[in-house]
Design a protein around this motif. Structure first.
Motif, PDB file in Angstrom:
ATOM      1  N   GLU A  77       0.616  -1.131  -0.448  1.00 40.41           N
ATOM      2  CA  GLU A  77      -0.178   0.751  -0.166  1.00 40.41           C
ATOM      3  C   GLU A  77       0.866   1.195   0.240  1.00 40.41           C
ATOM      4  O   GLU A  77       0.528   2.625  -0.666  1.00 40.41           O
ATOM      5  N   LYS A  80       2.574   1.984  -3.226  1.00 41.76           N
ATOM      6  CA  LYS A  80       1.445   2.435  -4.207  1.00 41.76           C
ATOM      7  C   LYS A  80       0.980   3.926  -4.227  1.00 41.76           C
ATOM      8  O   LYS A  80       1.148   4.611  -4.941  1.00 41.76           O
ATOM      9  N   THR A  83       4.215   5.492  -5.540  1.00 43.66           N
ATOM     10  CA  THR A  83       4.753   5.148  -7.060  1.00 43.66           C
ATOM     11  C   THR A  83       3.368   6.753  -7.583  1.00 43.66           C
ATOM     12  O   THR A  83       3.743   7.697  -8.465  1.00 43.66           O
ATOM     13  N   LYS A 143       5.455  -3.086 -15.966  1.00 42.79           N
ATOM     14  CA  LYS A 143       4.232  -3.583 -15.096  1.00 42.79           C
ATOM     15  C   LYS A 143       3.763  -4.902 -15.939  1.00 42.79           C
ATOM     16  O   LYS A 143       3.272  -6.009 -16.282  1.00 42.79           O
TER      17      LYS A 143
END
Length: 426
Positions: A77, A80, A83, A143
């Motif tokens: 978390e 994220k 990012t 990704k």
């Protein structure tokens, strides 16, 4: 591989599409550290290159490493959040840099053209949107749509372009901008051993080959620490530490810092004007920390060569130690990882502090030595005029090695499906 190739082609196309609303740009043949580090192309959609992403990431990494931002990058978390913050900051940097280019009259100075505010806004929008696309490309590759990251891919493409241009580049009617081979064909002179103004010469070609071979050799070197596993009945093995422990990170960080100084130097000169005293001081400062390109420029201005050498060496060592601490490569974090994996040093108590003191005898000397080596490689390569700059060669060889390791890893997973399940990727 296909998606990686598509994204690379899109980058090269964007690097050759001129910005709408600015005067035609002359062909840029000079090698700039800013162009190498940020993979940018003057007067095109790739004017900003990867600069906003790299600068935003560097600032956030420093803030997290210094504990000024409370984020645990091992937590999904928090990662994220990090990012998302990096993406937002990169877009803000792109808008800021594009605005400064326009306000500083970068594209219209000396042309006699006074653009309207509509044209200026259009240029800002083009640069900002191109920076957003670069960020999207990087996200796609990371990704899993491609291999590696767009940042590494674009830097490698930029260095390859510079090396190719230095070797075979040709500009009609401008003798000084010939690459080495066209100049050799035209002039047939031994003076090509060292050309003025940093143009490609034989010395630079030999320096390029020598530095690449030396980098390949030292990157394959390892320092091995004997360990044993208590979980696997005392099986003995060795933990390999790279001799180039900090890889090319110190020179990358130095290059980013100097490239940012070059970037703002152009903006400041355009805003303040050439007669401004403080702008001149800033310009002189940037000049003396910027690498000379070739033997003749290095000899003709020894003060610049000395200040460049000393400043880059000191910064490389400082950034090397800083990166070891920020990236979790210090003895304390490495000792904790070994203890968690069930490893221990034969004949020593299974204590993190004991293991940390042993690892410190290896890690800190390797950090100092590898930082000095990468600094020396970059400095010597620039002084001898290596094609693509010394920093560019360091980055390119490191990136190629990373791609080789990633492709080998993927091939191993394809060859041994059971290995994929053991690694949790099945």
């Amino acid at each position: 591989m296909a998606w990686t190739g598509i994204i690379l082609v899109l980058y090269l196309v964007m690097a050759n599409i001129p910005l709408y609303g600015i005067p035609a740009q002359a062909t840029e043949t000079s090698v700039s550290l800013q162009r190498i580090i940020f993979a940018s192309s003057a007067g095109s959609l790739m004017e900003l290159g990867i600069g906003p992403i790299v600068t935003a990431g560097l600032i956030l990494q420093v803030l997290v490493g210094a504990k000024l931002i409370d984020i645990d990058l091992n937590n999904p978390e928090d990662r994220k959040t990090f990012t998302a913050a990096q993406k937002s900051l990169a877009i803000l940097f792109a808008i800021f840099e594009a605005t400064m280019y326009v306000i500083g009259n970068k594209y219209w100075q000396g042309t006699g053209i006074t653009p309207s505010w509509g044209v200026k806004l259009l240029v800002i929008l083009q640069l900002s949107f191109a920076a957003f696309l670069v960020q999207l490309f990087d996200e796609m590759l990371q990704k899993g749509w491609g291999i590696g990251s767009a940042i590494s891919l674009f830097i490698l493409a930029g260095v390859a372009h510079q090396v190719f241009w230095s070797f075979l580049g040709y500009v009609p009617r401008v003798a000084e901008t010939y690459g080495f081979i066209p100049a050799l064909i035209k002039e047939r002179s031994l003076l090509l051993i060292a050309r003025p103004n940093g143009y490609p010469d034989l010395t630079g070609l030999l320096a390029t080959v020598a530095m690449i071979l030396f980098l390949i050799y030292v990157q394959a070197m390892r320092v091995e620490i004997p360990v044993t596993s208590a979980r696997l009945r005392g099986i003995r093995t060795r933990v390999p530490l790279q001799f180039m422990y900090v890889t090319n990170i110190p020179i990358l960080l130095v290059g980013i810092a100097v490239a940012d100084l070059q970037l703002f130097n152009g903006i400041i000169q355009n805003l303040a004007g050439p007669t401004s005293t403080w702008a001149r001081y800033y310009q002189d400062f940037v000049y003396y920390v910027t690498p000379p390109r070739g033997i003749i420029p290095a000899i003709s201005d020894p003060l610049r060569t000395v200040t460049f050498t000393v400043s880059w060496t000191i910064l490389a060592v400082a950034f090397g130690f800083m990166w070891v601490e920020l990236a979790g490569l210090n003895p304390r974090d490495q000792a904790e990882r070994l203890i968690e994996s069930g490893m221990e040093v034969p004949g020593m108590r299974r204590n993190p502090r004991v293991l940390e003191s042993i690892l410190a005898k290896y890690i800190y000397p390797l950090t100092l030595l590898s930082s000095l080596i990468v600094a020396a490689i970059a400095i010597v390569a620039d002084i001898f005029g290596a094609y693509g700059t010394g920093t560019g060669i360091l980055l390119a060889v490191g990136i190629i090695n990373q791609y080789y390791m990633m492709i080998s890893y993927e091939r191993a997973l394809e060859t041994y499906p059971l290995l994929r399940k053991l690694l949790g990727e099945g």
